[in-house]
Scaffold this motif. Structure first.
Motif, mmCIF file in Angstrom:
data_model
loop_
_atom_site.group_PDB
_atom_site.id
_atom_site.type_symbol
_atom_site.label_atom_id
_atom_site.label_comp_id
_atom_site.label_asym_id
_atom_site.label_seq_id
_atom_site.Cartn_x
_atom_site.Cartn_y
_atom_site.Cartn_z
ATOM 1 N N ARG A 63 19.793 -7.980 15.219
ATOM 2 C CA ARG A 63 20.487 -7.166 14.219
ATOM 3 C C ARG A 63 20.238 -5.680 14.485
ATOM 4 O O ARG A 63 19.114 -5.270 14.773
ATOM 5 N N ARG A 100 28.439 -10.893 13.065
ATOM 6 C CA ARG A 100 28.542 -10.615 11.634
ATOM 7 C C ARG A 100 28.334 -9.125 11.418
ATOM 8 O O ARG A 100 27.597 -8.474 12.152
ATOM 9 N N VAL A 101 28.959 -8.611 10.392
ATOM 10 C CA VAL A 101 28.836 -7.179 10.128
ATOM 11 C C VAL A 101 28.912 -6.943 8.631
ATOM 12 O O VAL A 101 29.584 -7.670 7.896
ATOM 13 N N GLU A 102 28.175 -5.951 8.209
ATOM 14 C CA GLU A 102 28.210 -5.573 6.805
ATOM 15 C C GLU A 102 28.295 -4.057 6.739
ATOM 16 O O GLU A 102 27.576 -3.358 7.446
ATOM 17 N N ARG A 108 25.523 -2.647 9.271
ATOM 18 C CA ARG A 108 24.499 -3.578 9.742
ATOM 19 C C ARG A 108 25.227 -4.642 10.524
ATOM 20 O O ARG A 108 26.079 -5.339 9.979
ATOM 21 N N VAL A 109 24.923 -4.768 11.780
ATOM 22 C CA VAL A 109 25.648 -5.740 12.593
ATOM 23 C C VAL A 109 24.658 -6.729 13.189
ATOM 24 O O VAL A 109 23.481 -6.432 13.375
ATOM 25 N N GLU A 110 25.171 -7.913 13.462
ATOM 26 C CA GLU A 110 24.344 -8.929 14.111
ATOM 27 C C GLU A 110 25.135 -9.452 15.293
ATOM 28 O O GLU A 110 26.325 -9.765 15.165
ATOM 29 N N ALA A 152 28.863 -11.179 6.449
ATOM 30 C CA ALA A 152 27.737 -10.251 6.578
ATOM 31 C C ALA A 152 26.492 -10.993 7.051
ATOM 32 O O ALA A 152 26.359 -12.187 6.832
ATOM 33 N N PRO A 153 25.570 -10.282 7.718
ATOM 34 C CA PRO A 153 24.325 -10.933 8.111
ATOM 35 C C PRO A 153 23.530 -11.342 6.875
ATOM 36 O O PRO A 153 23.468 -10.602 5.901
ATOM 37 N N GLY A 154 22.922 -12.486 6.937
ATOM 38 C CA GLY A 154 22.137 -12.957 5.802
ATOM 39 C C GLY A 154 20.665 -12.705 6.009
ATOM 40 O O GLY A 154 20.274 -11.740 6.663
ATOM 41 N N LEU A 178 20.640 -16.511 8.372
ATOM 42 C CA LEU A 178 21.171 -17.524 7.458
ATOM 43 C C LEU A 178 22.488 -17.042 6.861
ATOM 44 O O LEU A 178 22.824 -15.866 6.925
ATOM 45 N N VAL A 179 23.187 -17.949 6.256
ATOM 46 C CA VAL A 179 24.472 -17.583 5.654
ATOM 47 C C VAL A 179 24.207 -16.723 4.430
ATOM 48 O O VAL A 179 23.338 -17.019 3.612
ATOM 49 N N ASN A 180 24.926 -15.612 4.374
ATOM 50 C CA ASN A 180 24.781 -14.716 3.241
ATOM 51 C C ASN A 180 25.594 -15.288 2.076
ATOM 52 O O ASN A 180 26.805 -15.455 2.193
#
Lengths: 179, 490
Positions: free
Chosen positions: B464, B431-433, B456-458, A130-132, A122-124
């Protein structure tokens, strides 16, 4: 995996069985990342040992659940083995999940069989790059006494809820649940 | 066992019984004879003599290097085996010392015990000299000089023995001989005060005499503080069929459970030993998570291991020992016949541990560390764990045992990863954090260890991963940083 844990009780310990191949291929479970620390982990040499351990665990009513992870299509995992687990689980009331990694959906005595793939999260709300919250695409493809179906599930703030289904997606890993 | 060394050698070398052979050890002036065969003894060789002297008498002597370590190892093994007669066995030089108090009647009295001992040693090709005496020192003296069974009065049988039977050192013995005190009887007749005054330094003659006569206690050092619960099953004839251990176990377990119940103990570790006719012992051992004396549970634990014991030439006795016990009061689980959860769990853990090994059945024991592989410690499920509160961090549900190297396209020097290749498949990062920087633990890792930046990557399919870059460009600890995949989010 979070999909399974949400369905297990917390006060009793959890028995988590992984065969060696599953550990090599998709990693050993990491307790700091799990919601419960109250678990017993078993590293089984092969599918035969893993199934034996699961059956011992399922017979015991002191566990909150038994989770077994098997890699591929071992020969010992046949209809008889899965049916034994399902019957033992119904008798003792201990839920049992058999997680098949990289396996084919062959004959099984399981009461419910799911095929679960990861879905884009989901949207963070804090950072959109970032991954949600994690989301899954769960398909119940065979079940006793209920119609099959397909849902998109997300885990957010400690609970599961259904989200709007969003198109077709390739199946990354397949899981099958019994009991 | 007076001829242990030569008999062991004769057995292993398979030499004919009438060959004149001697075992030799290095002495200060050349080789000394350590042990001789009967044939060699008839030709004038005797232990303690020099090999050259013996060769001068008979040049046909066969000289072989002695193996004292092997001999003492055999004595050690025999001391385990001698547990068949008495639970208290001590190795004493080349002999064994058994406390047979209250044991002899099991073997038909002291005569029967001595006969049994002789017979069993003879079956193994070993000569034995057995004495039973009220004191250990007297038993030693008698067995080395005049084997007999000695009644409650010790002084009479040892009086005619030479003073060296008191195990005094050779100087003292020589002094005593010069004084004309050749037998122990002569020493007993002397006033204690004079004896004590004359032999003050070094070996104390009065002390040795007191030990022999029972005026001074000489306990066996092998004595354990408390006798573990032990039950014994002796067979009329050696059992060679493979079911024998399992059948013996069936009969021993209820008896052990009775004994445990009588002493209000629960077994934590059980040892099932089968005594073979050739003097070796086969052992199967299991441990339990909580003290238990329930026959069915113990039988289930030991069953497989006991059945796997190899009879070889046959078992003639079995023993079941609970060598680690804990207090366990009499308990009723509940009014209805439903076992409690904790006990049930402990039994499950026992069964799994016995079958799969204690390293395969484990509980998490968190460690106070920021390194993920250290933070998730594991201990054997039999052990107790202590909860440690970990800081709430986003951690993956699965961790690879060893981080795997991946190829990553990323914005140098410290930018976000864009795409990576793991196990020959390419993952586009959607996505990445990150990064979450985890510094090495400098107090236990070498100074060349590089820091890790975790992301943390998706990927585009929603899978993930937890990947990290090891090091920075220009941190002086190696070249370009490498990327690894460490965990998977479930």
């Amino acid at each position: 995996m979070g999909f399974l844990l949400a369905q297990a009780g917390a006060e009793k310990p959890l028995l988590w069985v992984q065969d060696r191949m599953a550990i090599l291929e998709s990693g050993r479970i990491h307790p700091p990342g799990l919601p419960t620390q109250n678990l017993i982990h078993v590293e089984a040499r092969d599918a035969k040992d893993a199934l034996w351990t699961m059956e011992e665990g399922v017979r015991c009513s002191c566990l909150s659940a038994v989770i077994g992870e098997l890699w591929g299509d071992p020969r010992t995992l046949d209809f008889t083995a899965t049916r034994r687990l399902a019957v033992a689980s119904e008798r003792s009331g201990t839920p049992c999940w058999l997680v098949r990694l990289a396996g084919n959906a062959n004959l099984s005595g399981a009461r419910m069989r799911w095929r679960i793939a990861s879905a884009p999260s989901l949207v963070n709300p804090l950072d959109e790059r970032a991954p949600g919250s994690p989301a899954w695409d769960a398909e119940l493809f065979r079940a006793r006494g209920m119609p099959p179906g397909r849902w998109a599930v997300a885990h957010e703030a400690g609970r599961f809820h259904l989200v709007a289904a969003s198109g077709d997606r390739t199946l990354g890993e397949e899981r099958r649940l019994s009991a | 066992m007076p001829h242990l060394a030569i008999e062991r050698w004769a057995k292993s070398a398979d030499c004919p019984p009438d060959s004149p052979a001697v075992l030799t050890v290095e002495g200060t002036h050349g080789l000394l004879i350590h042990a001789v065969t009967k044939a060699a003894a008839e030709r004038g060789a005797h232990p303690g003599a020099r090999l050259t002297d013996a060769r001068a008498l008979d040049p046909s002597l066969i000289a072989v290097q002695a193996d004292p370590e092997g001999d003492s190892a055999l004595v050690q093994r025999l001391s385990k085996w001698a547990g068949r007669w008495s639970p208290l066995v001590e190795v004493d030089g080349d002999g064994l010392r058994l406390d047979v108090t209250g044991v002899a009647h099991l073997f038909g009295g002291e005569q029967g015990l001595v006969r049994d001992t002789h017979r069993r040693f003879a079956q193994m090709g070993l000569t034995s000299r057995v004495s039973i005496a009220p004191t250990a020192a007297a038993a030693w003296a008698l067995s080395h000089h005049a084997p007999c069974i000695c009644g409650p009065d010790v002084a009479a049988p040892i009086a005619p023995l030479h003073v060296s039977a008191l195990r005094l050192d050779s100087d003292t013995v020589r002094t005593l001989e010069r004084l004309g005190l050749k037998t122990i009887g002569a020493l007993i007749g002397l006033p204690r005060l004079a004896l004590a005054r004359r032999f003050r330094g070094g070996e104390d003659v009065v002390d040795a005499l007191d030990r022999a006569l029972g005026r001074k206690a000489e306990p066996l050092t092998a004595e354990p503080a408390d006798q573990p619960p032990r039950v014994l099953l002796k067979l009329e004839e050696p059992a060679m069929h493979p079911e024998a251990p399992a059948q013996a176990l069936e009969r021993l377990i209820p008896r052990l459970a009775c004994e445990l119940e009588g002493r209000r103990l629960g077994a934590r570790r059980l040892m099932f030993s089968g005594y073979r006719v050739d003097g070796s012992v086969a052992v199967a051992a299991v441990a339990t998570a909580i003290p238990s004396r329930e026959p069915n549970h113990l039988r289930r634990l030991l069953g497989d291991k006991a059945a796997a014991l190899d009879p070889e030439f046959g078992f003639d006795a079995f023993a079941l020992t609970a060598d680690w016990t804990e207090e366990l009061g009499a308990a009723q689980e509940s009014l209805v016949e439903e076992p409690s959860g904790e006990r049930e769990l402990a039994r499950l853990v026992d069964r799994l541990t016995v079958k799969l090994g204690s390293s395969a059945v484990r509980r998490p024991q968190p460690e106070e560390s920021h390194l993920p592989e250290r933070a998730s410690g594991w201990v054997s499920a039999l052990a107790k764990t202590e909860p440690i509160l970990l800081p709430p961090m986003q951690r993956p549900q699965r961790l690879l045992d060893r981080p795997e190297a991946i190829d990553v396209i990323y914005a140098t020097p410290e930018g976000m990863p864009r795409r990576f290749m793991w196990r020959r498949s390419v993952h586009d990062i959607a996505r990445v954090e990150g990064p979450e920087r985890i510094a090495p633990e400098w107090w236990r890792q070498p100074s060349s260890t590089r820091l890790r930046d975790y992301y943390r990557v998706e990927d585009s399919a929603g899978r993930r991963y937890w990947i990290y870059r090891e090091g920075l460009i220009g941190d002086g600890r190696g070249g370009a940083p490498n990327w690894f995949i460490h965990g998977l989010f479930g």
